[in-house]
Design an enzyme around this catalytic site. Structure first.
Site, PDB file in Angstrom:
ATOM      1  N   SER A 139     -11.444  -8.578 -16.908  1.00 40.47           N
ATOM      2  CA  SER A 139     -12.412  -9.674 -16.735  1.00 40.47           C
ATOM      3  C   SER A 139     -11.892 -10.580 -15.616  1.00 40.47           C
ATOM      4  O   SER A 139     -10.680 -10.682 -15.406  1.00 40.47           O
ATOM      5  CB  SER A 139     -12.495 -10.474 -18.039  1.00 40.47           C
ATOM      6  OG  SER A 139     -13.078 -11.739 -17.804  1.00 40.47           O
ATOM      7  N   TYR A 152      -8.475 -14.673 -25.103  1.00 41.82           N
ATOM      8  CA  TYR A 152      -9.249 -13.665 -24.362  1.00 41.82           C
ATOM      9  C   TYR A 152      -8.644 -13.439 -22.973  1.00 41.82           C
ATOM     10  O   TYR A 152      -8.390 -12.308 -22.562  1.00 41.82           O
ATOM     11  CB  TYR A 152     -10.710 -14.114 -24.239  1.00 41.82           C
ATOM     12  CG  TYR A 152     -11.593 -13.120 -23.536  1.00 41.82           C
ATOM     13  CD1 TYR A 152     -12.045 -11.980 -24.189  1.00 41.82           C
ATOM     14  CD2 TYR A 152     -11.982 -13.299 -22.206  1.00 41.82           C
ATOM     15  CE1 TYR A 152     -12.867 -11.061 -23.546  1.00 41.82           C
ATOM     16  CE2 TYR A 152     -12.795 -12.393 -21.562  1.00 41.82           C
ATOM     17  CZ  TYR A 152     -13.242 -11.275 -22.234  1.00 41.82           C
ATOM     18  OH  TYR A 152     -14.045 -10.356 -21.583  1.00 41.82           O
TER      19      TYR A 152
END
Ligand SMILES: NC(=O)c1ccc[n+]([C@@H]2O[C@H](COP(=O)([O-])OP(=O)(O)OC[C@H]3O[C@@H](n4cnc5c(N)ncnc54)[C@H](OP(=O)(O)O)[C@@H]3O)[C@@H](O)[C@H]2O)c1
Length: 257
Positions: A139, A152
């Site tokens: 990401s 995350y």
């Protein structure tokens, strides 16, 4: 993508994974699908109606034995896949009041260990064969710390570093490694985000970017370009300046969550 005929993809039942299945099938590839929801996987096989081109094995990427079993079924049917893509992942927004060991562990186990499990079950066969393409989905949030993303972002940063190192180690065997770093993509995952998501794109568009990058065996596929290059530029800012900028952009300076 001439170097690839057979693909094993985790996280295939939704969002980016589901869009990739559509793309891969349209391009004539054979795709083995893995996720936890066996019913959804079975429905996808019927919907695509791609005789001989699709198979599924349900497994939880956190369960090393189950994942190994899934991989072995794929290998039994089609041989060692040409490309293995660790796409399964999840996200939990974590303001300070909601950071917990359990939630962090869940993210680390799915996003980091789950991806590592996926890639490593196929690695010995690929090394022996002397070819193969290993792909992990990270990401853009892996580049630098962001509000609500302590766990995350760390899982995705860890995965990116793992992939970068792995590439050095497997290249001499004829293997290639790609890290996919998306910006915001509209999926069930981002539908839960209560904040604005700049330059968000559809999962179909994401699949196009990924297809293009995989075809060119890129080291990193990052998109959408305007957003991802801006994130890259912010990587080189001095930390205090970066911190001040992100506080301003996200309004996190006064937000307790
Ligand atoms: N959407 C974005 O904006 C965005 C941005 C950057 C990176 N990403 C990354 O892109 C990947 C796909 O995200 P998405 O947005 O497409 O999410 P999504 O729509 O929620 O899809 C996630 C997929 O992963 C599977 N999955 C989740 N946990 C699993 C587990 N423990 N074992 C096996 N499969 C599991 C889900 O199926 P089951 O529930 O059936 O298992 C589903 O197929 C993730 O790694 C995510 O972190 C997404």
């Amino acid at each position: 993508m001439q170097h690839v005929q057979t693909i094993w993809l985790t996280g295939a039942t939704s969002g980016i994974g589901e869009a990739l299945v559509t793309k891969f099938i349209a391009e004539g590839k054979r795709v083995a699908l893995t996720a936890r929801n066996a019913q959804k996987l079975s429905e996808m096989i019927s919907q695509f109606n791609a005789e001989g081109k699709l198979m599924y094995v349900a497994a939880d990427v956190r369960n090393e034995d189950a994942l190994r079993g899934a991989y072995e079924l794929v290998r039994e049917k089609w041989g060692v896949p040409d490309l293995v893509m660790a796409n399964a992942g999840t996200h939990i927004n974590m303001p300070a009041s909601q950071i917990s060991i359990e939630a962090c562990r869940q993210l680390f186990e799915i996003n980091l260990y789950g991806a590592v499990n996926t890639l490593l079950v196929a690695l010995p066969d690929m090394l022996e064969r002397g070819s193969g393409h290993l792909v992990g989905v990270g990401s853009l949030s892996s580049y630098r710390g962001l509000p609500w993303a302590a766990a995350y972002g760390a899982t995705k940063a860890g995965l990116n570093n793992f992939l970068q190192s792995l590439r050095f180690d497997v290249e001499p065997y004829g293997l290639t490694v790609t890290a996919v770093n998306p910006g915001f993509v509209k999926t069930q995952l981002t539908d839960l985000n209560p904040f604005p998501m700049p330059l968000i794109i559809s999962s179909e568009r994401a699949a196009e970017y990924i297809w293009d990058g995989l075809s060119r065996k890129k080291m990193e596929i990052h998109f959408p370009p305007l957003f991802s290059w801006a994130c890259k530029a912010m990587r080189v800012l001095p930390y205090p300046l970066y911190h001040m900028l992100i506080r301003r952009i996200t309004g996190s300076g006064n937000r307790r969550g």
